[in-house]
Scaffold this motif. Sequence first.
Motif, PDB file in Angstrom:
ATOM      1  N   ARG A  36     -18.843  90.917 -29.139  1.00 14.26           N
ATOM      2  CA  ARG A  36     -19.355  90.463 -27.839  1.00 14.26           C
ATOM      3  C   ARG A  36     -19.839  91.643 -26.975  1.00 14.26           C
ATOM      4  NH1 ARG A  36     -18.594  85.237 -26.698  1.00 14.26           N
ATOM      5  NH2 ARG A  36     -18.968  85.653 -24.485  1.00 14.26           N
ATOM      6  N   LEU A  37     -20.475  92.594 -27.626  1.00 11.83           N
ATOM      7  CA  LEU A  37     -21.000  93.732 -26.890  1.00 11.83           C
ATOM      8  C   LEU A  37     -22.191  93.352 -26.021  1.00 11.83           C
ATOM      9  CD1 LEU A  37     -20.828  96.489 -29.667  1.00 11.83           C
ATOM     10  CD2 LEU A  37     -19.221  96.090 -27.798  1.00 11.83           C
ATOM     11  N   TYR A  38     -22.849  92.272 -26.359  1.00 11.85           N
ATOM     12  CA  TYR A  38     -24.010  91.845 -25.580  1.00 11.85           C
ATOM     13  C   TYR A  38     -23.612  91.389 -24.182  1.00 11.85           C
ATOM     14  CZ  TYR A  38     -22.325  87.281 -27.157  1.00 11.85           C
ATOM     15  OH  TYR A  38     -21.549  86.181 -27.437  1.00 11.85           O
ATOM     16  N   ASP A  39     -22.322  91.102 -23.965  1.00 10.59           N
ATOM     17  CA  ASP A  39     -21.828  90.725 -22.646  1.00 10.59           C
ATOM     18  C   ASP A  39     -21.096  91.861 -21.946  1.00 10.59           C
ATOM     19  OD1 ASP A  39     -22.808  88.163 -22.436  1.00 10.59           O
ATOM     20  OD2 ASP A  39     -21.050  87.230 -23.374  1.00 10.59           O
ATOM     21  N   ASN A  40     -21.090  93.024 -22.557  1.00  7.49           N
ATOM     22  CA  ASN A  40     -20.357  94.172 -22.026  1.00  7.49           C
ATOM     23  C   ASN A  40     -21.314  95.087 -21.264  1.00  7.49           C
ATOM     24  OD1 ASN A  40     -18.787  96.456 -21.567  1.00  7.49           O
ATOM     25  ND2 ASN A  40     -17.728  96.282 -23.533  1.00  7.49           N
ATOM     26  N   ARG A  41     -21.284  94.984 -19.943  1.00  9.52           N
ATOM     27  CA  ARG A  41     -22.190  95.790 -19.125  1.00  9.52           C
ATOM     28  C   ARG A  41     -21.878  97.278 -19.255  1.00  9.52           C
ATOM     29  NH1 ARG A  41     -25.470  94.640 -14.773  1.00  9.52           N
ATOM     30  NH2 ARG A  41     -24.802  92.457 -14.904  1.00  9.52           N
ATOM     31  N   GLU A  42     -20.597  97.622 -19.356  1.00 13.97           N
ATOM     32  CA  GLU A  42     -20.212  99.027 -19.481  1.00 13.97           C
ATOM     33  C   GLU A  42     -20.733  99.633 -20.782  1.00 13.97           C
ATOM     34  OE1 GLU A  42     -18.895 100.894 -17.175  1.00 13.97           O
ATOM     35  OE2 GLU A  42     -18.901  99.150 -15.832  1.00 13.97           O
ATOM     36  N   PHE A  43     -20.791  98.832 -21.819  1.00 17.54           N
ATOM     37  CA  PHE A  43     -21.321  99.321 -23.093  1.00 17.54           C
ATOM     38  C   PHE A  43     -22.769  99.757 -22.941  1.00 17.54           C
ATOM     39  CE2 PHE A  43     -23.879  98.148 -26.830  1.00 17.54           C
ATOM     40  CZ  PHE A  43     -23.362  99.024 -27.768  1.00 17.54           C
ATOM     41  N   PHE A  44     -23.586  98.931 -22.307  1.00 17.83           N
ATOM     42  CA  PHE A  44     -24.998  99.275 -22.122  1.00 17.83           C
ATOM     43  C   PHE A  44     -25.153 100.468 -21.180  1.00 17.83           C
ATOM     44  CE2 PHE A  44     -25.402  94.742 -23.371  1.00 17.83           C
ATOM     45  CZ  PHE A  44     -26.235  94.916 -24.453  1.00 17.83           C
TER      46      PHE A  44
END
Length: 237
Positions: free
Chosen positions: A129-137
Amino acid sequence: MSEHNKMQIIDRPQSVTTPASSMLASDAGLPSAPSAKLITQLLTLVRRRYVTILAVTGAALLVGVTYALLTTKQYAAEALVEIKRENESLVSVGASQSQQMIVDQEFYETQYGLLRSQSLAERVASDLRLYDNREFFKEFGALDSDWSQGERFLPTSRASRIRSAGSVLLKHISVSSERLSRLVRLRFVSPDPMLSKRVVDAWAQGFIKTTLERRYEATSYARNFFGRAPVPTSAAY
């Protein structure tokens, strides 16, 4: 007699007088005059410029400490995956050694390509669920302002976020084969050690699941195909 004495005086070797200071320096192992002069000049230069030397040394230390503190640390996680061809014994029947080597090379190159594929990267991004992780981007500098309205992501941008997250993962993962083995080493590097471990584990699991799904689909297709094929019947007389 006088001529004989004169010849003796002429043939007598002349003595060379060595300064006492030079003899003492050579015997004691002390530096010669040019070396001593050079050392004296260096010490004089240090005394005159010690402030500048201390300032340059302090500035270099400060730059090094600042760089070490500001540089983002990177953490790597690794995993090993074994690749084995299904029905290997059936392939080798009736094939020469050179033909089998070609088949093996094609098979493993195909597997390496699948491990580096965008589809597998997007699968990992979806599983974590990285697509929902703002910190990841934000961490990887891949955040697009068109994806969100305020602090919430728009549902319509989900597909774009998955593609972008997969591209980020592909840029930071490496796939390398272990020599003379069927093992493949996965390595992911990121500023977050937990993220690196999660990505590597999910990558290996995703590859295994994808391989099993392809084999199941091939088996299911073959079963359905032969199930629909008409069964020949004997002619009635």
